[in-house]
Design an enzyme around this catalytic site. Structure first.
Site, PDB file in Angstrom:
ATOM      1  N   PRO A  64      -2.694   0.622  19.272  1.00  7.14           N
ATOM      2  CA  PRO A  64      -2.544   0.141  17.892  1.00  7.14           C
ATOM      3  C   PRO A  64      -2.750   1.184  16.797  1.00  7.14           C
ATOM      4  O   PRO A  64      -2.526   0.895  15.629  1.00  7.14           O
ATOM      5  CB  PRO A  64      -3.605  -0.963  17.788  1.00  7.14           C
ATOM      6  N   HIS A 108       0.845  -1.200   0.000  1.00 10.79           N
ATOM      7  CA  HIS A 108       0.000   0.000   0.000  1.00 10.79           C
ATOM      8  C   HIS A 108       0.878   1.247   0.000  1.00 10.79           C
ATOM      9  O   HIS A 108       1.836   1.326   0.757  1.00 10.79           O
ATOM     10  CB  HIS A 108      -0.900   0.019   1.248  1.00 10.79           C
ATOM     11  N   TYR A 117       4.682   6.712   9.853  1.00  5.10           N
ATOM     12  CA  TYR A 117       3.821   5.561   9.561  1.00  5.10           C
ATOM     13  C   TYR A 117       4.588   4.471   8.809  1.00  5.10           C
ATOM     14  O   TYR A 117       4.479   3.287   9.130  1.00  5.10           O
ATOM     15  CB  TYR A 117       2.590   6.007   8.763  1.00  5.10           C
TER      16      TYR A 117
HETATM   17  P1  FAD Z   1       3.624 -11.404  21.677  1.00  8.20           P
HETATM   18  O1  FAD Z   1       3.082 -11.476  20.306  1.00  8.20           O
HETATM   19  O2  FAD Z   1       2.712 -11.077  22.802  1.00  8.20           O
HETATM   20  O3  FAD Z   1       4.329 -12.801  21.961  1.00  8.20           O
HETATM   21  C1  FAD Z   1       4.716 -13.208  23.246  1.00  8.20           C
HETATM   22  C2  FAD Z   1       4.657 -14.717  23.298  1.00  8.20           C
HETATM   23  O4  FAD Z   1       5.119 -15.156  24.575  1.00  8.20           O
HETATM   24  C3  FAD Z   1       3.248 -15.245  23.154  1.00  8.20           C
HETATM   25  O5  FAD Z   1       3.208 -16.262  22.185  1.00  8.20           O
HETATM   26  C4  FAD Z   1       2.897 -15.751  24.544  1.00  8.20           C
HETATM   27  O6  FAD Z   1       1.982 -16.840  24.499  1.00  8.20           O
HETATM   28  C5  FAD Z   1       4.255 -16.160  25.056  1.00  8.20           C
HETATM   29  N1  FAD Z   1       4.380 -16.183  26.512  1.00  8.20           N
HETATM   30  C6  FAD Z   1       3.834 -15.335  27.419  1.00  8.20           C
HETATM   31  N2  FAD Z   1       4.179 -15.696  28.671  1.00  8.20           N
HETATM   32  C7  FAD Z   1       4.971 -16.782  28.550  1.00  8.20           C
HETATM   33  C8  FAD Z   1       5.622 -17.615  29.481  1.00  8.20           C
HETATM   34  N3  FAD Z   1       5.525 -17.375  30.795  1.00  8.20           N
HETATM   35  N4  FAD Z   1       6.339 -18.642  29.026  1.00  8.20           N
HETATM   36  C9  FAD Z   1       6.449 -18.897  27.693  1.00  8.20           C
HETATM   37  N5  FAD Z   1       5.836 -18.151  26.756  1.00  8.20           N
HETATM   38  C10 FAD Z   1       5.108 -17.093  27.188  1.00  8.20           C
HETATM   39  N6  FAD Z   1      -0.291  -4.233  16.957  1.00  8.20           N
HETATM   40  C11 FAD Z   1      -0.525  -3.585  15.837  1.00  8.20           C
HETATM   41  O7  FAD Z   1       0.398  -2.960  15.308  1.00  8.20           O
HETATM   42  N7  FAD Z   1      -1.787  -3.644  15.277  1.00  8.20           N
HETATM   43  C12 FAD Z   1      -2.819  -4.374  15.846  1.00  8.20           C
HETATM   44  O8  FAD Z   1      -3.919  -4.421  15.320  1.00  8.20           O
HETATM   45  C13 FAD Z   1      -2.592  -5.044  17.032  1.00  8.20           C
HETATM   46  N8  FAD Z   1      -3.575  -5.765  17.646  1.00  8.20           N
HETATM   47  C14 FAD Z   1      -3.290  -6.427  18.822  1.00  8.20           C
HETATM   48  C15 FAD Z   1      -4.292  -7.149  19.472  1.00  8.20           C
HETATM   49  C16 FAD Z   1      -4.018  -7.788  20.689  1.00  8.20           C
HETATM   50  C17 FAD Z   1      -5.118  -8.572  21.407  1.00  8.20           C
HETATM   51  C18 FAD Z   1      -2.725  -7.692  21.264  1.00  8.20           C
HETATM   52  C19 FAD Z   1      -2.417  -8.356  22.600  1.00  8.20           C
HETATM   53  C20 FAD Z   1      -1.726  -6.962  20.577  1.00  8.20           C
HETATM   54  C21 FAD Z   1      -2.000  -6.326  19.370  1.00  8.20           C
HETATM   55  N9  FAD Z   1      -1.021  -5.600  18.682  1.00  8.20           N
HETATM   56  C22 FAD Z   1      -1.288  -4.952  17.558  1.00  8.20           C
HETATM   57  C23 FAD Z   1       0.330  -5.526  19.118  1.00  8.20           C
HETATM   58  C24 FAD Z   1       1.196  -6.536  18.396  1.00  8.20           C
HETATM   59  O9  FAD Z   1       0.440  -7.680  18.085  1.00  8.20           O
HETATM   60  C25 FAD Z   1       2.338  -6.844  19.330  1.00  8.20           C
HETATM   61  O10 FAD Z   1       3.114  -5.663  19.452  1.00  8.20           O
HETATM   62  C26 FAD Z   1       3.216  -8.006  18.880  1.00  8.20           C
HETATM   63  O11 FAD Z   1       2.488  -9.214  19.024  1.00  8.20           O
HETATM   64  C27 FAD Z   1       4.479  -8.065  19.735  1.00  8.20           C
HETATM   65  O12 FAD Z   1       5.150  -9.266  19.504  1.00  8.20           O
HETATM   66  P2  FAD Z   1       5.923  -9.962  20.695  1.00  8.20           P
HETATM   67  O13 FAD Z   1       6.538 -11.186  20.086  1.00  8.20           O
HETATM   68  O14 FAD Z   1       6.776  -8.987  21.383  1.00  8.20           O
HETATM   69  O15 FAD Z   1       4.816 -10.364  21.765  1.00  8.20           O
HETATM   70  C1  PHB Z   2      -4.932  -4.080  11.277  1.00  4.41           C
HETATM   71  O1  PHB Z   2      -5.156  -4.953  12.132  1.00  4.41           O
HETATM   72  O2  PHB Z   2      -5.068  -4.307  10.059  1.00  4.41           O
HETATM   73  C2  PHB Z   2      -4.500  -2.737  11.723  1.00  4.41           C
HETATM   74  C3  PHB Z   2      -4.407  -2.461  13.069  1.00  4.41           C
HETATM   75  C4  PHB Z   2      -3.992  -1.203  13.480  1.00  4.41           C
HETATM   76  C5  PHB Z   2      -3.698  -0.240  12.543  1.00  4.41           C
HETATM   77  C6  PHB Z   2      -3.776  -0.522  11.196  1.00  4.41           C
HETATM   78  C7  PHB Z   2      -4.188  -1.776  10.787  1.00  4.41           C
HETATM   79  O3  PHB Z   2      -3.326   1.005  12.935  1.00  4.41           O
END
Ligand code: FAD
Ligand code: PHB
Length: 393
Positions: A295, A75, A387
């Site tokens: 988000p 995009h 962005y």
């Molecule tokens: P996570 O994806 O949280 O991964 C952490 C992992 O560690 C998980 O698999 C978990 O199960 C595991 N874990 C936790 N505790 C333990 C333990 N004690 N032992 C072993 N494993 C463990 N960001 C956006 O930009 N747009 C969005 O639309 C958006 N929507 C989101 C919706 C939700 C519900 C959430 C929670 C987050 C969202 N985010 C979004 C943020 C984005 O998804 C996160 O920033 C991203 O997942 C970060 O990745 P991570 O690997 O740091 O953490």
């Molecule tokens: C998406 O889930 O597609 C998403 C979430 C947050 C944004 C943009 C897109 O700001």
């Protein structure tokens, strides 16, 4: 108790942990990834979808971007809607040709799991009672139970990639970390719907009933959000109410939002959070374990992958040359980008969401800000370069 050893013990198989494991494997560094949820669970969890160009490049260069390149949707702009009109922000024109790619976080996770298992590298799902020990020593340990047996993993370094609710950050002794946070008085109710997206680009809508976002996952799948309260009860949102609210908030003369079966729904609370430093001795925190953004700026996933790129380079340098310079700079290097993204995400959030009390002064300021961003080249450029992702280390 079975005891094994590895160079880097990684807690969490989200995008941060899996990408770190992959980058270190390319450097010939041994890792073990421990995840307390099932493979099915983490492969089904719908989260982010906007990937910065630099992160696409990182995954492609690391050999993990083949499907992303094939199926990801490039995009070059987004739309801001307010006062009944849409205004396009031409991201690529304003940000040196860079673009964003729409590709679900879930798909990145699936790709990385497949590559890791094909390479025969250890990745244990469904582990229980994970805890970290010996953080003051040269050989920290991770203890956990796997298939009913207690195991202990001796590590040179532990990477805490276990998200905001993980065990690594709370294991750091009291008084070491400074924490900064802000809770927002609203959340997002998000749906994944089996219907072609009604607009070619993402639409961020400011509306008197609250914020709404039209996004997508593929040419057949729409991802849509409406602002709600942080503890909204999904039971009070039958399908018709969700679509009515989306139609009202995203509605425009001559345009309708196509509706379809809702495949997934959920409510996400919104918070900003940073801990400093992102390290305690041989424990390094990365991704959501160290920081959370609301988000609205689509930065959470991107930040997590920027962190592990910096960490992987520092660990590779340490392993090759014995130099700890990269590891010592890890936290400061990451925090510069983290705070930039915190600011951008906070700014987008406060500009687009209905304030709690709907204070008319605040609403006028929002509209003024939106008019400025969509009419001034300088203001639009600032939004665009944030962005698509700032070029910084
Ligand atoms: P996570 O994806 O949280 O991964 C952490 C992992 O560690 C998980 O698999 C978990 O199960 C595991 N874990 C936790 N505790 C333990 C333990 N004690 N032992 C072993 N494993 C463990 N960001 C956006 O930009 N747009 C969005 O639309 C958006 N929507 C989101 C919706 C939700 C519900 C959430 C929670 C987050 C969202 N985010 C979004 C943020 C984005 O998804 C996160 O920033 C991203 O997942 C970060 O990745 P991570 O690997 O740091 O953490
Ligand atoms: C998406 O889930 O597609 C998403 C979430 C947050 C944004 C943009 C897109 O700001």
């Amino acid at each position: 108790m079975t005891r094994t050893r590895t160079q880097v013990g990684i807690v969490g198989a989200g995008p941060a942990g899996l990408t770190l494991g992959h980058l270190l494997q390319l450097e010939g560094i041994d890792t073990v990834i421990l995840e307390d949820r099932s493979r099915d669970h983490i492969e089904a969890r719908i989260r982010a979808g906007v990937i910065e160009q630099a992160i696409v490049d990182l995954l492609v260069e690391a050999g993990a971007g083949e499907r992303l390149q094939r199926e990801g949707l490039v995009h070059h702009g987004i739309e801001l809607q307010f006062a009944g009109e849409r205004h396009r922000i031409p991201l690529s024109d304003l940000a040196g040709g860079r673009a964003i790619v729409i590709y679900g976080q879930t798909e990145i996770v699936k790709d990385l799991i497949r590559l890791r298992l094909e390479a025969g590298c250890p990745l244990h799902f469904d582990v229980e009672d994970v805890s970290v020990h010996g953080l003051d020593t040269e050989r920290p340990l991770i203890r956990y139970r796997r298939e009913g047996r207690d195991e202990e993993l001796e590590c040179e370094v532990i990477a805490g990639c276990d998200g905001y609710h993980g065990v690594c950050r709370p294991s750091i002794p009291a008084g070491v970390l400074f924490e900064f946070s802000r809770e927002y008085p609203f959340g997002w109710l998000g749906i994944l719907a089996e219907v072609a997206p009604s607009s070619d680009e993402l639409v961020y809508a400011h509306h008197e009933r609250g914020f709404a976002l039209s996004s997508l996952r593929s040419p057949e799948l729409s991802r849509l959000y409406v602002q709600c309260s942080p503890d909204e009860d999904l039971a009070e949102w039958p399908d018709e109410r969700i679509w009515d609210e989306l139609q009202t908030r995203l509605g425009l003369e001559g345009w309708t939002l196509a509706e379809g079966p809702i495949l997934e729904r959920g409510v996400t609370g919104m918070r900003s959070y940073v801990c400093e430093p992102m390290r305690y001795r041989r424990l390094f925190l990365a991704g959501d374990a160290a920081h959370i953004v609301p988000p609205t700026g689509a930065k959470g996933l991107n930040l997590a992958l920027h962190d592990v790129r910096v960490l992987a380079e520092a660990l590779a340098d340490w392993s090759r040359s014995g130099s700890t310079a990269g590891l010592d700079a890890y936290s400061d290097t990451c925090l510069r980008r983290v705070w930039q993204a915190e600011h951008f995400s906070w700014w987008m959030t406060q500009m687009l969401h209905r304030p709690e009390d709907h204070d008319p002064f605040d609403v006028r300021l929002q509209l003024s800000q939106l008019r400025y961003v969509t009419s001034s080249d300088a203001a639009a450029r600032s939004l665009a370069e944030n962005y698509v992702g700032l070029e910084m280390v």
